[in-house]
Enzyme design. Structure first.
Site, PDB file in Angstrom:
ATOM      1  N   LEU A  34       0.777  -1.310   0.018  1.00  0.00           N
ATOM      2  CA  LEU A  34       0.071  -0.140  -0.163  1.00  0.00           C
ATOM      3  C   LEU A  34       0.915   1.408   0.077  1.00  0.00           C
ATOM      4  O   LEU A  34       1.817   1.233   0.768  1.00  0.00           O
ATOM      5  CB  LEU A  34      -0.768  -0.060   1.189  1.00  0.00           C
ATOM      6  CG  LEU A  34      -1.795  -1.202   1.499  1.00  0.00           C
ATOM      7  CD1 LEU A  34      -2.590  -1.223   2.543  1.00  0.00           C
ATOM      8  CD2 LEU A  34      -2.778  -1.315   0.097  1.00  0.00           C
ATOM      9  N   HIS A  35       0.297   2.216  -0.586  1.00  0.00           N
ATOM     10  CA  HIS A  35       1.059   3.782  -0.785  1.00  0.00           C
ATOM     11  C   HIS A  35       0.097   4.804  -0.763  1.00  0.00           C
ATOM     12  O   HIS A  35      -1.127   4.415  -0.341  1.00  0.00           O
ATOM     13  CB  HIS A  35       1.846   3.740  -2.206  1.00  0.00           C
ATOM     14  CG  HIS A  35       0.981   3.278  -3.222  1.00  0.00           C
ATOM     15  ND1 HIS A  35       0.081   4.137  -3.879  1.00  0.00           N
ATOM     16  CD2 HIS A  35       0.988   2.393  -4.113  1.00  0.00           C
ATOM     17  CE1 HIS A  35      -0.459   3.596  -5.119  1.00  0.00           C
ATOM     18  NE2 HIS A  35       0.307   2.579  -5.219  1.00  0.00           N
ATOM     19  N   GLY A  37      -1.332   6.299  -2.862  1.00  0.00           N
ATOM     20  CA  GLY A  37      -2.547   6.286  -3.866  1.00  0.00           C
ATOM     21  C   GLY A  37      -3.685   5.271  -3.071  1.00  0.00           C
ATOM     22  O   GLY A  37      -4.744   5.855  -3.060  1.00  0.00           O
ATOM     23  N   HIS A  38      -3.108   4.260  -2.418  1.00  0.00           N
ATOM     24  CA  HIS A  38      -4.250   3.499  -1.650  1.00  0.00           C
ATOM     25  C   HIS A  38      -4.762   4.338  -0.568  1.00  0.00           C
ATOM     26  O   HIS A  38      -5.888   4.145  -0.336  1.00  0.00           O
ATOM     27  CB  HIS A  38      -3.528   2.280  -1.125  1.00  0.00           C
ATOM     28  CG  HIS A  38      -3.253   1.393  -2.204  1.00  0.00           C
ATOM     29  ND1 HIS A  38      -1.764   1.111  -2.344  1.00  0.00           N
ATOM     30  CD2 HIS A  38      -3.791   0.779  -3.052  1.00  0.00           C
ATOM     31  CE1 HIS A  38      -1.830  -0.033  -3.452  1.00  0.00           C
ATOM     32  NE2 HIS A  38      -2.899  -0.297  -3.877  1.00  0.00           N
ATOM     33  N   GLN A  62      -4.167 -12.656 -12.274  1.00  0.00           N
ATOM     34  CA  GLN A  62      -4.003 -11.513 -13.319  1.00  0.00           C
ATOM     35  C   GLN A  62      -2.607 -11.146 -13.723  1.00  0.00           C
ATOM     36  O   GLN A  62      -2.332 -10.232 -14.470  1.00  0.00           O
ATOM     37  CB  GLN A  62      -4.596 -10.498 -12.468  1.00  0.00           C
ATOM     38  CG  GLN A  62      -3.928  -9.768 -11.359  1.00  0.00           C
ATOM     39  CD  GLN A  62      -4.855  -8.413 -10.756  1.00  0.00           C
ATOM     40  OE1 GLN A  62      -5.925  -8.989 -10.138  1.00  0.00           O
ATOM     41  NE2 GLN A  62      -4.340  -7.442 -10.927  1.00  0.00           N
ATOM     42  N   GLU A 149      -7.891   5.952 -10.552  1.00  0.00           N
ATOM     43  CA  GLU A 149      -8.069   6.096 -12.067  1.00  0.00           C
ATOM     44  C   GLU A 149      -6.590   5.902 -12.513  1.00  0.00           C
ATOM     45  O   GLU A 149      -6.551   5.992 -13.761  1.00  0.00           O
ATOM     46  CB  GLU A 149      -8.390   7.643 -12.201  1.00  0.00           C
ATOM     47  CG  GLU A 149      -9.955   7.900 -12.139  1.00  0.00           C
ATOM     48  CD  GLU A 149     -10.286   9.121 -12.373  1.00  0.00           C
ATOM     49  OE1 GLU A 149      -9.445  10.159 -12.512  1.00  0.00           O
ATOM     50  OE2 GLU A 149     -11.385   9.639 -12.511  1.00  0.00           O
ATOM     51  N   VAL A 177      -3.160   9.546  -7.594  1.00  0.00           N
ATOM     52  CA  VAL A 177      -1.851  10.638  -6.764  1.00  0.00           C
ATOM     53  C   VAL A 177      -0.538  10.021  -7.414  1.00  0.00           C
ATOM     54  O   VAL A 177      -0.241   8.977  -7.793  1.00  0.00           O
ATOM     55  CB  VAL A 177      -2.131   9.795  -5.278  1.00  0.00           C
ATOM     56  CG1 VAL A 177      -1.257  10.580  -4.347  1.00  0.00           C
ATOM     57  CG2 VAL A 177      -3.427   9.853  -4.764  1.00  0.00           C
ATOM     58  N   SER A 187       2.536   0.400  -6.827  1.00  0.00           N
ATOM     59  CA  SER A 187       3.160  -0.580  -5.998  1.00  0.00           C
ATOM     60  C   SER A 187       4.656  -0.954  -6.405  1.00  0.00           C
ATOM     61  O   SER A 187       5.482  -1.231  -5.760  1.00  0.00           O
ATOM     62  CB  SER A 187       2.412  -1.819  -5.664  1.00  0.00           C
ATOM     63  OG  SER A 187       1.187  -1.276  -5.159  1.00  0.00           O
ATOM     64  N   ARG A 188       4.592  -0.866  -7.961  1.00  0.00           N
ATOM     65  CA  ARG A 188       5.614  -1.563  -8.733  1.00  0.00           C
ATOM     66  C   ARG A 188       6.812  -0.456  -8.543  1.00  0.00           C
ATOM     67  O   ARG A 188       7.883  -0.894  -8.892  1.00  0.00           O
ATOM     68  CB  ARG A 188       5.341  -1.733 -10.092  1.00  0.00           C
ATOM     69  CG  ARG A 188       4.713  -3.027 -10.374  1.00  0.00           C
ATOM     70  CD  ARG A 188       4.160  -3.401 -11.703  1.00  0.00           C
ATOM     71  NE  ARG A 188       3.615  -4.609 -11.796  1.00  0.00           N
ATOM     72  CZ  ARG A 188       2.299  -4.753 -11.690  1.00  0.00           C
ATOM     73  NH1 ARG A 188       1.431  -3.836 -11.379  1.00  0.00           N
ATOM     74  NH2 ARG A 188       1.824  -6.103 -11.989  1.00  0.00           N
TER      75      ARG A 188
HETATM   76  O1  PAF Z   1      -5.707  -2.718  -8.783  1.00  0.00           O
HETATM   77  C1  PAF Z   1      -5.417  -3.728  -8.078  1.00  0.00           C
HETATM   78  O2  PAF Z   1      -4.619  -3.555  -7.192  1.00  0.00           O
HETATM   79  C2  PAF Z   1      -5.956  -5.128  -8.579  1.00  0.00           C
HETATM   80  O3  PAF Z   1      -6.186  -5.276  -9.878  1.00  0.00           O
HETATM   81  C3  PAF Z   1      -7.361  -5.238  -7.941  1.00  0.00           C
HETATM   82  C4  PAF Z   1      -8.621  -4.768  -8.239  1.00  0.00           C
HETATM   83  C5  PAF Z   1      -7.122  -5.311  -6.612  1.00  0.00           C
HETATM   84  C6  PAF Z   1      -7.835  -6.960  -8.321  1.00  0.00           C
HETATM   85  O4  PAF Z   1      -6.831  -7.825  -7.982  1.00  0.00           O
END
Ligand code: PAF
Length: 254
Positions: A34-35, A37-38, A62, A149, A177, A187-188
């Site tokens: 988490l950063h 933006g989150h 994913q 976004e 953000v 996060s990357r």
């Molecule tokens: O944006 C993300 O962090 C992911 O794609 C999500 C929406 C949590 C789904 O795994």
């Protein structure tokens, strides 16, 4: 105190208990690391709802590239402290078996928007995103769910899926953000080496410039970026580039 919930059935029980029924629930799905933006999504969620739920689940389905999944930053202790500081009520923290008891036999596939931009370069990525988000929304049954976004294509696909399947949840987009120098938070970014981090900002700067997409692409390539795409669609300019081992995406309104 943020309470950790690990299973769908635990959450179902809690949600219907006298203390929680009738409450407006806000939900922020995440993959952790988490950063700021989150935290902007989470702060909005906490402010606008009676109960707030954040999920942390690194969704293997994913990740089209197994190395990307392996390298994805995992910072649980720090994430949990952030959730406590932001006064989040519940952390939903399921394991793979809880979410994929079907082993991904059932999945959500969208056939237009998910095939262009990032979808063209990351085959199957959005099938994984949509499937996990549908599962999470069906478990949490929130009134509102918040998405950044920065992942605009993801936000549009999730919003479209919710309408297509009549899900009773309001999808709320939240502005990207940025770091002080303009790089979109992600996060990357944690995976960038320090010289790459300095270089990365040129991607955001060029994307926000008034140059044409093909000029931006050429300049980025001259600067050593590997460019997946720079494209303008529906009044937005979207871009994805590789810098070393890290893939960065961004988009701006034009
Ligand atoms: O944006 C993300 O962090 C992911 O794609 C999500 C929406 C949590 C789904 O795994």
């Amino acid at each position: 105190m943020t309470e950790i919930i690990k299973t769908a059935s635990e959450w179902k029980q809690l949600k219907k208990s006298d203390a929680h029924k009738e409450k407006k629930i806000g939900f922020v799905p995440t993959m952790g690391a988490l950063h700021a933006g989150h935290s902007s999504l989470i702060e909005k969620c906490v402010k606008e709802n009676d109960l707030s739920v954040v999920s942390i689940f690194v969704n293997p389905i994913q990740f089209n590239d197994p190395k990307d999944l392996l390298n994805y930053p995992r910072t649980f202790e720090k994430d949990f402290r952030m959730l406590e500081d932001l006064k989040v009520d519940f952390l939903f923290y399921p394991d793979y078996k809880e979410i994929y008891s079907d082993n991904f036999k059932y999945r959500v596939i969208e056939n237009e928007l998910s095939k262009i931009l990032c979808g063209e370069y990351r085959p199957g990525h959005f099938d994984g995103v949509l499937t996990v988000v549908l599962k999470l929304l069906n478990i949490i049954r929130a009134d509102r769910a918040y998405f950044g976004e920065k992942d605009y294509q993801q936000y549009k696909l999730i919003d479209g899926m919710c309408r297509a399947f009549f899900l009773d949840v309001e999808i709320i987009p939240c502005p990207t953000v940025r770091e002080d120098d303009g790089l979109a938070m992600s996060s990357r970014n944690l995976l960038l080496k320090s010289e790459e981090r300095e270089h990365a900002v040129k991607f955001s700067k060029l994307l926000q410039s008034n140059k044409l997409p093909q000029q931006i692409k050429a300049e980025l390539e001259n600067l050593g970026f590997k460019v997946d795409y720079i494209e303008e669609i529906d009044g937005r300019r979207f871009g994805a580039v590789h810098l070393g081992k890290v893939r960065l995406i961004d988009n701006v309104k034009i």
